[in-house]
Design an enzyme around this catalytic site. Structure first.
Site, PDB file in Angstrom:
ATOM      1  CE  LYS A  13      14.836  17.277 -16.426  1.00  0.00           C
ATOM      2  NZ  LYS A  13      15.925  17.818 -15.576  1.00  0.00           N
ATOM      3  NE  ARG A  87      12.142  22.984 -14.664  1.00  0.00           N
ATOM      4  CZ  ARG A  87      12.846  22.657 -15.751  1.00  0.00           C
ATOM      5  NH1 ARG A  87      12.256  22.178 -16.804  1.00  0.00           N
ATOM      6  NH2 ARG A  87      14.155  22.802 -15.753  1.00  0.00           N
ATOM      7  NE  ARG A 126      23.780  21.321 -19.155  1.00  0.00           N
ATOM      8  CZ  ARG A 126      22.561  20.928 -18.820  1.00  0.00           C
ATOM      9  NH1 ARG A 126      22.282  19.641 -18.706  1.00  0.00           N
ATOM     10  NH2 ARG A 126      21.615  21.815 -18.573  1.00  0.00           N
ATOM     11  NE  ARG A 161      20.474  24.990 -20.594  1.00  0.00           N
ATOM     12  CZ  ARG A 161      19.547  24.214 -20.037  1.00  0.00           C
ATOM     13  NH1 ARG A 161      19.330  23.002 -20.536  1.00  0.00           N
ATOM     14  NH2 ARG A 161      18.850  24.618 -19.015  1.00  0.00           N
ATOM     15  NE  ARG A 172      19.132  25.366 -14.775  1.00  0.00           N
ATOM     16  CZ  ARG A 172      20.158  24.918 -15.524  1.00  0.00           C
ATOM     17  NH1 ARG A 172      21.311  25.563 -15.512  1.00  0.00           N
ATOM     18  NH2 ARG A 172      20.016  23.845 -16.249  1.00  0.00           N
TER      19      ARG A 172
HETATM   20  P1  AMP Z   1      15.610  22.980 -18.968  1.00  0.00           P
HETATM   21  O1  AMP Z   1      16.172  22.999 -20.331  1.00  0.00           O
HETATM   22  O2  AMP Z   1      14.531  21.946 -18.793  1.00  0.00           O
HETATM   23  O3  AMP Z   1      16.660  22.908 -17.894  1.00  0.00           O
HETATM   24  O4  AMP Z   1      14.861  24.390 -18.774  1.00  0.00           O
HETATM   25  C1  AMP Z   1      15.582  25.615 -18.836  1.00  0.00           C
HETATM   26  C2  AMP Z   1      14.774  26.730 -18.188  1.00  0.00           C
HETATM   27  O5  AMP Z   1      13.531  26.896 -18.894  1.00  0.00           O
HETATM   28  C3  AMP Z   1      14.369  26.499 -16.742  1.00  0.00           C
HETATM   29  O6  AMP Z   1      15.379  26.843 -15.807  1.00  0.00           O
HETATM   30  C4  AMP Z   1      13.142  27.414 -16.635  1.00  0.00           C
HETATM   31  O7  AMP Z   1      13.530  28.774 -16.567  1.00  0.00           O
HETATM   32  C5  AMP Z   1      12.472  27.202 -17.985  1.00  0.00           C
HETATM   33  N1  AMP Z   1      11.542  26.047 -17.975  1.00  0.00           N
HETATM   34  C6  AMP Z   1      11.629  24.910 -18.716  1.00  0.00           C
HETATM   35  N2  AMP Z   1      10.618  24.072 -18.469  1.00  0.00           N
HETATM   36  C7  AMP Z   1       9.841  24.691 -17.541  1.00  0.00           C
HETATM   37  C8  AMP Z   1       8.640  24.329 -16.866  1.00  0.00           C
HETATM   38  N3  AMP Z   1       8.031  23.149 -17.090  1.00  0.00           N
HETATM   39  N4  AMP Z   1       8.122  25.216 -15.970  1.00  0.00           N
HETATM   40  C9  AMP Z   1       8.704  26.399 -15.751  1.00  0.00           C
HETATM   41  N5  AMP Z   1       9.859  26.801 -16.333  1.00  0.00           N
HETATM   42  C10 AMP Z   1      10.423  25.959 -17.235  1.00  0.00           C
END
Ligand code: AMP
Length: 215
Positions: A13, A87, A126, A161, A172
């Site tokens: 994404k 989400r 990554r 990360r 996740r």
């Molecule tokens: P991402 O970079 O989108 O993979 O997000 C990393 C982490 O941030 C996720 O595993 C969640 O802990 C938190 N997070 C990001 N976006 C959301 C969301 N829309 N709702 C809840 N938690 C989020």
């Protein structure tokens, strides 16, 4: 045109959102990036979400909806790309209401389909450049010169990360299937869903997304 990129962790994404920003001038709104920035700058909210994020669990709806609400006033003719948001169904409802209150709407939801095995391989290898955000991978995309970013030339600024490990990834993925995948049906029912194959070269996937958006 306002769109959502929907898909499991590691579906690409963020990578595809960067392409759309470069090619169409759209504005990327990534709640994951916003939360990581809050952690880096040491805000109270950043401290509050750190452990939840590292474990791979979802941050509360209230926090992420607040983050998105703050951004929707930024000017964009080309539109927003919602990356990693919504989400949950509550977040999806809130997004619809927020857009409506601005006289805007959502035009498409692109679901990027990638099977679990490929996700594990992609995520566990990554890393990104801490300076410019360029993405790399131990197997699929290594820098031309070791420890040096191909894009901006900075040396020694690669980072990984904290939640890109197998344990957090399992959590996740569970969160994706349990809380996020119901959005597929939600947007299908609204006639907004475009499903594309997320496997393949970055250019190939970008072409499929463009086809879905313009077709
Ligand atoms: P991402 O970079 O989108 O993979 O997000 C990393 C982490 O941030 C996720 O595993 C969640 O802990 C938190 N997070 C990001 N976006 C959301 C969301 N829309 N709702 C809840 N938690 C989020």
């Amino acid at each position: 045109m306002n769109i959502i990129l929907l898909g499991p962790p590691g579906a690409g994404k963020g990578t595809q959102a960067h392409r759309l920003v470069a090619e169409r001038g759209m504005v990327q709104l990534s709640t994951g990036d916003m939360l990581r920035a809050a952690r880096t700058s040491g805000t109270e909210m950043g401290k509050q979400v750190a452990a939840v994020m590292d474990a791979g669990k979802l941050v509360t709806d209230e926090i992420v909806i607040g983050l998105i609400a703050e951004q929707l006033d930024s000017a964009t003719d080309a539109g927003f790309i919602f990356d990693g948001f919504p989400r949950t169904l509550a977040q999806a409802d809130a997004l619809g209401e927020l857009l409506e209150s601005k006289g805007a709407s959502l035009e498409a939801v692109v679901e990027m389909q990638v099977d679990d095995e490929a996700l594990v391989a992609r995520i566990t290898g990554r890393f990104t450049c801490g300076e410019c955000g360029e993405g790399y991978h131990d197997t699929f995309k290594t820098p031309a010169v070791e420890n040096t970013c191909d894009n901006c030339g900075s040396v020694g600024s690669f980072k990984r990360r904290a939640d890109d490990n197998e344990d957090a990834l399992r959590t996740r993925l569970m969160a994706y299937y349990k809380d996020t995948s119901p959005l597929i049906g939600y947007y299908y029912a609204k006639n907004m869903l475009k499903r594309i194959d997320g496997l393949g070269e970055i250019d190939e996937v970008a072409g499929r997304i463009s086809g879905a958006l313009d077709g």
